[in-house]
Design an enzyme around this catalytic site. Sequence first.
Site, PDB file in Angstrom:
ATOM      1  N   GLU A   1      32.362  10.714 -19.912  1.00 57.99           N
ATOM      2  CA  GLU A   1      33.028   9.903 -18.898  1.00 57.99           C
ATOM      3  C   GLU A   1      32.674   8.439 -19.161  1.00 57.99           C
ATOM      4  OE1 GLU A   1      31.911  11.246 -15.029  1.00 57.99           O
ATOM      5  OE2 GLU A   1      32.356  13.337 -15.500  1.00 57.99           O
TER       6      GLU A   1
ATOM      7  N   ASP B   1      28.547   4.649  -6.091  1.00 56.15           N
ATOM      8  CA  ASP B   1      27.476   4.602  -7.079  1.00 56.15           C
ATOM      9  C   ASP B   1      26.202   4.001  -6.521  1.00 56.15           C
ATOM     10  OD1 ASP B   1      28.871   5.664  -9.385  1.00 56.15           O
ATOM     11  OD2 ASP B   1      30.103   3.866  -9.275  1.00 56.15           O
TER      12      ASP B   1
END
Length: 258
Positions: A46, A57
């Site tokens: 990814e 995140d």
Amino acid sequence: MNRINQLFEKKKKGILSLYFCAGHPTLEGTVEVIKTLADNGIDMIEVGIPFSDPMADGPVIQDAATKALKNGMSLKLLFSQLKDIRRQGVEIPLILMGYLNPIVSYGIEAFCQSCQECGIDGAIIPDLPFRDYMETIKPVADKYGIKIIMLITPETSEERIRFIDEHTDGFIYMVSSAAVTGAQKEFNESKQAYFRRIDGMNLKHPRMIGFGISNKQTLEAAQQNAAGAIIGSRFVTLLEEKQDALAALNELYALLKK
């Protein structure tokens, strides 16, 4: 057949996928990181599209994205770097992971077309509402053969999970917890109960578990309850420390045995 589907057809268990942020730690190093991972046992990659407000995140990936943006990384530059990636011998599935804003700014159709031209197999867009996916993104992605991977969490209802299973392709990204990304030492019983609950739903698509995987315990818990595991923050940290993809990967392999 899309490379993602080929991977899960060929390998049912023990798949290992790594995430890193394009343009980090260096602007020009993205292709070299991909090639190193592909040549040294990683099943799927990814590639993060850096964004100024990556709300899903944790601090490690936020910091990597900030540094990548300061380095000058953009979606346009990323596609130019990846244009020859398949001609350089990389055969494993490649997925772009990024937020909706940069993709919309680039243009949905232009994004899917550029993915196809570079040999990108899929995209993960954490802040993409499912309705927008169905109505706007999916028809365009299908046109270019790009798999849009959807995420589920412990809070996702069974009805929504089955709807995602019915209307997506590739695999389902199973977030280990409702928290942001970041390495964890272990998965507690409630998380493992969640893994078992989803495993017991007998979904038609394979699942990959991500968020928090950083050692043998978390890796084994993920791989026992899904097709495989996705590691992000721990590898991003090692990549910054080592400034060398192979050294970072070898250190990660050592940590996953402890």
